[in-house]
Write an enzyme that holds these catalytic residues in place. Structure first.
Site, mmCIF file in Angstrom:
data_model
loop_
_atom_site.group_PDB
_atom_site.id
_atom_site.type_symbol
_atom_site.label_atom_id
_atom_site.label_comp_id
_atom_site.label_asym_id
_atom_site.label_seq_id
_atom_site.Cartn_x
_atom_site.Cartn_y
_atom_site.Cartn_z
ATOM 1 N N ASP A 10 7.894 -35.084 40.357
ATOM 2 C CA ASP A 10 8.136 -33.680 40.022
ATOM 3 C C ASP A 10 6.785 -33.015 39.894
ATOM 4 O OD1 ASP A 10 9.430 -31.305 39.269
ATOM 5 O OD2 ASP A 10 9.267 -31.780 37.147
ATOM 6 N N SER A 11 6.796 -31.699 39.939
ATOM 7 C CA SER A 11 5.549 -30.968 39.730
ATOM 8 C C SER A 11 5.109 -31.043 38.267
ATOM 9 C CB SER A 11 5.731 -29.508 40.135
ATOM 10 O OG SER A 11 6.776 -28.937 39.378
ATOM 11 N N TYR A 42 5.066 -25.619 41.604
ATOM 12 C CA TYR A 42 5.300 -25.726 43.042
ATOM 13 C C TYR A 42 6.083 -24.513 43.567
ATOM 14 C CZ TYR A 42 4.024 -30.764 43.558
ATOM 15 O OH TYR A 42 3.380 -31.968 43.636
ATOM 16 N N CYS A 74 12.985 -32.647 41.622
ATOM 17 C CA CYS A 74 12.389 -31.320 41.661
ATOM 18 C C CYS A 74 13.099 -30.565 42.785
ATOM 19 C CB CYS A 74 10.901 -31.478 41.963
ATOM 20 S SG CYS A 74 10.037 -29.943 42.331
ATOM 21 N N ASN A 75 13.708 -29.453 42.444
ATOM 22 C CA ASN A 75 14.458 -28.701 43.449
ATOM 23 C C ASN A 75 13.547 -28.143 44.540
ATOM 24 O OD1 ASN A 75 17.487 -28.224 42.499
ATOM 25 N ND2 ASN A 75 16.203 -28.352 40.698
ATOM 26 N N GLU A 153 8.657 -25.290 29.473
ATOM 27 C CA GLU A 153 7.351 -25.960 29.375
ATOM 28 C C GLU A 153 6.733 -25.736 27.984
ATOM 29 O OE1 GLU A 153 5.351 -27.901 31.437
ATOM 30 O OE2 GLU A 153 6.719 -28.009 33.146
ATOM 31 N N CYS A 185 16.921 -25.791 38.695
ATOM 32 C CA CYS A 185 15.537 -26.178 38.432
ATOM 33 C C CYS A 185 15.631 -27.221 37.332
ATOM 34 C CB CYS A 185 14.705 -24.974 37.982
ATOM 35 S SG CYS A 185 13.081 -25.425 37.323
ATOM 36 N N THR A 186 14.880 -28.303 37.458
ATOM 37 C CA THR A 186 15.074 -29.432 36.535
ATOM 38 C C THR A 186 14.720 -29.092 35.089
ATOM 39 O OG1 THR A 186 12.897 -30.224 37.198
ATOM 40 C CG2 THR A 186 14.815 -31.227 38.270
ATOM 41 N N HIS A 187 14.011 -27.985 34.885
ATOM 42 C CA HIS A 187 13.737 -27.572 33.504
ATOM 43 C C HIS A 187 14.971 -26.981 32.820
ATOM 44 C CE1 HIS A 187 9.524 -27.568 34.906
ATOM 45 N NE2 HIS A 187 9.206 -27.726 33.640
#
Lengths: 278, 278
Positions: A10-11, A42, A74-75, A153, A185-187
């Site tokens: 992932d980024s 990204y 990561c999408n 984040e 989005c993975t977040h």
């Protein structure tokens, strides 16, 4: 091979939500995770650049850890790199978009599906194409929400400020009659609670991480690649190209595992890989 | 290829419980089902014979219907034929045992798992091997229950007699402390209600058909093989080598789809296939 690790890239730290689901479903699998925090986000980068970064990480994880399967957690990386990596790598490569799209297609009743994601993922139209290919009755409303990445984040997940930001960003979804929203989005699964509160109980939230973990399970079993040594809670390795302290803080807040101590990875270890020679 | 049918084979009508799950999860997929009723039951036959029968059916469905993926919707056929078919056929072949075992491994908390199946499946130890390979902490209690197949085939699913037979057959499971039971014969999900009543709410029942349908979905999406024409409720074809009337009766009782009218298939169509030439 069966006892090798599953790789995750992932980024940043968002992909840990996918890792968490795999660790939950497959507690006897070894895992290795690389967060490319020095080069995040990204989302706004050109697809060709995201492809190169993803290829570098894949090559690194194959050489250093001999991974048996790679998850693009990561999408943005999935939208930019999945077909190329599936064609060029000798190991199975799983992205988050097809499983997430399928879970939404199976959940919707009105055939009106929303997708929130980064600008890069929305621009790629990957969810929209996949969801309508899986069932053309579906219509998709996509919305870029980079501000939600920043909330996650910053670990600002439930505050009044977080609620305010989420409500403002999701306002365009009101009146669209969607009954299903892909957290693309993975977040975003970290913000599930406030997102649900903003949209109300009539909208089902889809976490592609859960669906991806099911796909990883099915593929490992299909190819007879599942770990056969069966140690529960086996080794998990973490690399970050960014700040180790902030990575560990996020990982230890989000994961239910043993304390995470990431290894610092110099960006050179990725950028000096000769992709032509792979 | 993407718009070709998914093939299903079983010795009889039990595999319709697997078909039902796939039709539910993937309503835009064409399906073709072959019930080899003239040669049932497969359970007591030698594995080599079950392998030959399964190879004949696979060859028939590939020639006649150009199937894109084959589901062995039969535990006995999966135990006897899956590895060989996966090695020899050019299309993906999915069995019910690995998905069913995995679902049980993910469900159990006590690591004590029961399996009820036909004599052939129990003798093959396929569930036991798969479940302990997936996590060696598990112990497996297996029980052959051919009488339950007869109840299901007679559509005697909820009567006092059915309850009595099920209670008698499952008596050896009392005191084993299992918290999870695999319904390791495709007929058994039809008896779910009485089985649950006999074992009580403390035992989770696992239908490998549901798990198999999830695996089929993951594989189709992974290989980009899902139907892209997107007609809901598309064509479903049924063949039986046995009695069409009794097949249709069972299918129409168990499936939620348009009325089933099976095509009678002479056994010659299977036995005259030259497997050497495949």
């Amino acid at each position: 091979m069966r006892n090798a690790a599953i790789g995750f890239m992932d980024s940043g730290v968002g992909g840990l939500t996918v890792l968490r689901e795999v660790q939950r479903l497959l507690p006897t699998e070894k895992t290795v995770y690389l967060g490319d925090q020095q080069r995040l986000p990204y989302g706004p980068r050109p697809q060709s650049e995201v492809l190169t970064f993803t290829q570098q990480i894949a090559a690194f994880l194959q050489r250093r850890d001999q991974i048996k399967l790679l998850v693009l957690a990561c999408n943005t990386a999935t939208a930019a790199a999945l077909p190329t990596l599936q064609q060029t790598l000798a190991i199975p490569v799983v992205g988050v978009i097809a499983p997430g799209a399928r879970a939404a297609v199976q959940a919707t009743k009105t055939h009106k599906i929303g997708v929130i994601a980064t600008a890069g993922t929305v621009k790629s139209q990957a969810y929209q194409r996949t969801i309508t290919a899986q069932d053309p009755r579906n219509t998709v409303t996509s919305l870029a929400c980079p501000e939600l990445v920043q909330l996650a984040e910053a670990n600002d997940l439930t505050s009044p400020h977080a609620l305010q930001v989420v409500a403002a960003k999701l306002a365009p979804l009101q009146g669209t009659q969607i009954d299903t929203l892909v957290l693309g989005c993975t977040h975003f699964p970290l913000l599930r609670q406030v997102i649900q509160r903003v949209l109300g109980p009539g909208v089902q939230l889809i976490d592609p991480g859960t669906a991806t973990a099911n796909t990883v399970t099915a593929l490992l079993d299909y190819w007879n690649l599942a770990n056969s040594t069966g140690q529960p809670q086996p080794q998990a390795t973490y690399y970050t190209t960014g700040d180790v302290v902030s990575f560990d803080r996020a990982a230890n807040q989000w994961l239910d595992t043993a304390p995470v101590h990431a290894q610092a990875l110099a960006l050179d270890a990725l950028t000096q890989i000769n992709l032509e020679a792979e």
